[in-house]
Design a protein around this motif. Structure first.
Motif, mmCIF file in Angstrom:
data_model
loop_
_atom_site.group_PDB
_atom_site.id
_atom_site.type_symbol
_atom_site.label_atom_id
_atom_site.label_comp_id
_atom_site.label_asym_id
_atom_site.label_seq_id
_atom_site.Cartn_x
_atom_site.Cartn_y
_atom_site.Cartn_z
ATOM 1 N N CYS A 261 0.803 -1.060 -0.082
ATOM 2 C CA CYS A 261 -0.045 0.006 0.203
ATOM 3 C C CYS A 261 1.004 1.094 -0.099
ATOM 4 O O CYS A 261 1.801 1.128 0.623
ATOM 5 N N TYR A 262 0.409 2.202 -0.849
ATOM 6 C CA TYR A 262 1.079 3.853 -0.951
ATOM 7 C C TYR A 262 0.460 4.455 0.336
ATOM 8 O O TYR A 262 -0.627 4.634 0.474
ATOM 9 N N PRO A 263 1.344 5.259 1.024
ATOM 10 C CA PRO A 263 1.069 6.447 1.805
ATOM 11 C C PRO A 263 0.336 7.389 0.927
ATOM 12 O O PRO A 263 0.448 7.565 -0.291
ATOM 13 N N ALA A 269 1.785 11.651 -5.683
ATOM 14 C CA ALA A 269 2.926 11.579 -6.742
ATOM 15 C C ALA A 269 2.269 10.884 -7.877
ATOM 16 O O ALA A 269 2.798 11.112 -8.875
ATOM 17 N N TRP A 270 1.698 9.763 -7.710
ATOM 18 C CA TRP A 270 1.190 8.809 -8.820
ATOM 19 C C TRP A 270 0.396 9.815 -9.531
ATOM 20 O O TRP A 270 0.475 9.740 -10.824
ATOM 21 N N GLN A 271 -0.477 10.590 -9.101
ATOM 22 C CA GLN A 271 -1.260 11.347 -9.955
ATOM 23 C C GLN A 271 -0.776 12.383 -10.842
ATOM 24 O O GLN A 271 -0.925 12.709 -11.660
ATOM 25 N N GLN A 272 0.533 12.867 -10.037
ATOM 26 C CA GLN A 272 1.337 13.801 -10.870
ATOM 27 C C GLN A 272 1.862 13.090 -12.083
ATOM 28 O O GLN A 272 2.204 13.661 -13.112
ATOM 29 N N ALA A 283 7.936 10.234 -22.677
ATOM 30 C CA ALA A 283 9.153 11.075 -22.569
ATOM 31 C C ALA A 283 9.024 12.073 -21.363
ATOM 32 O O ALA A 283 10.085 12.378 -21.019
ATOM 33 N N ALA A 284 7.804 12.417 -20.976
ATOM 34 C CA ALA A 284 7.789 13.404 -20.041
ATOM 35 C C ALA A 284 8.254 12.928 -18.779
ATOM 36 O O ALA A 284 8.700 13.812 -17.754
ATOM 37 N N VAL A 285 8.468 11.733 -18.346
ATOM 38 C CA VAL A 285 8.564 11.147 -17.054
ATOM 39 C C VAL A 285 9.651 10.183 -17.012
ATOM 40 O O VAL A 285 10.049 9.666 -16.302
ATOM 41 N N ALA A 286 10.400 10.008 -18.499
ATOM 42 C CA ALA A 286 11.531 9.045 -18.624
ATOM 43 C C ALA A 286 12.606 9.251 -17.566
ATOM 44 O O ALA A 286 13.262 8.379 -16.999
ATOM 45 N N GLU A 287 13.294 10.255 -17.420
ATOM 46 C CA GLU A 287 14.413 10.794 -16.626
ATOM 47 C C GLU A 287 14.101 10.345 -15.270
ATOM 48 O O GLU A 287 14.853 9.868 -14.649
ATOM 49 N N ALA A 288 12.799 10.913 -14.802
ATOM 50 C CA ALA A 288 12.564 10.603 -13.478
ATOM 51 C C ALA A 288 12.263 9.009 -13.024
ATOM 52 O O ALA A 288 12.594 8.526 -11.913
ATOM 53 N N HIS A 326 -2.824 3.522 -12.717
ATOM 54 C CA HIS A 326 -3.986 3.732 -11.773
ATOM 55 C C HIS A 326 -4.095 2.281 -10.767
ATOM 56 O O HIS A 326 -4.479 2.510 -9.558
ATOM 57 N N ALA A 327 -3.674 1.074 -11.328
ATOM 58 C CA ALA A 327 -3.929 0.149 -10.550
ATOM 59 C C ALA A 327 -2.837 0.024 -9.424
ATOM 60 O O ALA A 327 -3.186 -0.181 -8.266
ATOM 61 N N VAL A 328 -1.497 0.338 -9.660
ATOM 62 C CA VAL A 328 -0.386 0.463 -8.931
ATOM 63 C C VAL A 328 -0.697 1.523 -7.656
ATOM 64 O O VAL A 328 -0.556 1.271 -6.495
ATOM 65 N N ALA A 329 -1.206 2.775 -8.133
ATOM 66 C CA ALA A 329 -1.304 3.582 -7.186
ATOM 67 C C ALA A 329 -2.328 3.272 -6.197
ATOM 68 O O ALA A 329 -2.264 3.729 -4.840
ATOM 69 N N ALA A 330 -3.498 2.454 -6.423
ATOM 70 C CA ALA A 330 -4.377 2.179 -5.628
ATOM 71 C C ALA A 330 -4.347 1.073 -4.821
ATOM 72 O O ALA A 330 -5.265 0.374 -4.222
#
Length: 407
Positions: A261-263, A269-272, A283-288, A326-330
């Motif tokens: 479970c995530y806090p 952060a997942w929503q972001q 590509a917008a999140v690749a480096e992160a 979505h599955a992972v975040a929840a």
């Protein structure tokens, strides 16, 4: 005027950058009254007028030259450019893809020669090429599920049934080295999660229950359950759900670099991340994401592995990636953990920022009899960062919780 470079000098900069100082210096020093003008000609026109053009970067031009020299059978030049490409940081996967493309458009015999010569050059350079035998039992057979959404499967080896389940943004090839090693005494099944690799990409968002249902039908269609389930990150979450919802399918469980479970802050952060991918693609999140996959030392020291992971991430269908986000975040298996009955090994990376060791500690504390192991020098994709330690801990667990490794 003393600091002015003429066209020859400017071309020489590109020539040295592409081919290396030693080769170019020998060509210049060995010039004679017969060929000196030719050396000047190619330095000015080929290496300045063409290699100096801004329309293509040097990486792309290197790949084109490999394909062109292959097509013409210019093997001395091909060897030279393979050597230079490797020495100047071109990824082996990129070279391989150029040769595979050439096999289609230039002919298989030429590509066969090119692969043989490239392997010879790589060995001369001291590049270690991991064995990947195609003979039984190591060759990975390609299959698909009968049920839908269809999932892409790889099966190899004979012996104890083991399922390897990959992380978000990667695919079943994340497990290539481990699967090849296990195939000597295990029957290993890998699959691409929905929305990833070569599996179907149904419309999202997805729920963790759907990913667990996918896992259950993979095992049932295989007909080899109960299995040893080895899941990393998202694959570990799916394994927890499979052991909770379908305990008859799981003989033993390995959960690596994962969480139950995530806090709330992490869910924000997942929503972001979801918003960023919607607006700018992967590509917008690749480096992160790469910075979470691997620690800085590994990124610098193992560029080939890092480049392969990055390419896999960028090739993932955004619909599938977002669906699984979505599955992972929840995810929330906290209530189910105390009821798990199968032997469980929990692996954590000491440097893992995506799933800190505290998350693994919480899983191990909640599952009766679970064993926790911390891998030093590993962050999130621990099986690639610390493959020897990962396999050693896995095999120790397999020996302790039969059936035996030999099946």
């Amino acid at each position: 005027m003393n600091d002015h470079q003429d066209d020859f000098d400017r071309g020489l900069v590109h020539r040295r950058e592409v081919l290396g100082d030693d080769w170019v210096q020998r060509s210049l020093e060995n010039a004679n009254s017969f060929n000196a003008e030719f050396q000047e000609l190619i330095t000015r026109h080929a290496w300045l007028d063409i290699w100096g053009r801004p329309g293509l970067d040097h990486r792309t031009r290197r790949l084109l030259v490999l394909a062109m020299t292959l097509a013409q059978g210019r093997w001395e030049e091909f060897d030279l450019h393979v050597r230079a490409a490797v020495q100047h940081g071109l990824a082996l996967d990129e070279i391989k893809e150029a040769l595979l493309q050439s096999a289609i458009y230039c002919g298989v015999p030429a590509a066969n020669t090119a692969f043989s010569r490239a392997v010879r050059v790589l060995r001369d350079l001291g590049v270690a090429l991991a064995p990947m035998p195609l003979a039984a039992p190591w060759r990975a057979e390609v299959h698909r599920t009968f049920s839908t959404p269809q999932l892409h499967l790889l099966r190899q080896g004979q012996g104890r049934p083991v399922v390897l389940s990959h992380a978000l943004g990667l695919d079943s090839h994340m497990w290539d080295p481990l699967a090849s090693s296990l195939a000597g005494d295990c029957e290993v099944l890998r699959y691409d999660h929905r929305g990833h690799g070569r599996s179907a990409v149904p419309a999202g968002p997805y729920a963790m229950d759907q990913l667990v249902a996918d896992a259950a039908r993979v095992v049932r269609e295989w007909g080899r359950g109960p299995v040893l389930w080895v899941g990393l990150s998202m694959g570990g979450m799916v394994g927890l759900g499979l052991a909770a919802r379908h305990p008859e399918l799981v003989q033993a469980l390995v959960v690596a670099n994962s969480t139950a479970c995530y806090p709330p802050a992490a869910r924000d952060a997942w929503q972001q991340r979801i918003d960023a991918v919607r607006q700018g693609g992967l590509a917008a999140v690749a480096e992160a994401v790469m910075a979470r996959y691997f620690h800085a030392g590994f990124l610098a020291g193992q560029p080939e592995v890092a480049a392969r992971a990055r390419a896999t991430l960028l090739a993932t269908d955004p619909v599938g990636y977002l669906g699984c986000c979505h599955a992972v975040a929840a995810v929330d298996w906290r209530a189910e953990l105390p009821g798990l009955k199968c032997p469980t090994l929990v692996l954590a990376g000491a440097l893992d920022a995506g799933a800190p060791p505290s998350m693994s500690e919480a899983i191990a504390a909640a599952i009766p009899g679970a064993r926790l192991e911390l891998m030093e020098g590993a962050s999130h994709i621990s099986v690639l960062e610390q493959p020897a330690a990962f396999e050693r801990l896995l095999r120790e667990f397999m020996l302790a919780h039969g059936p035996s490794v030999s099946g």
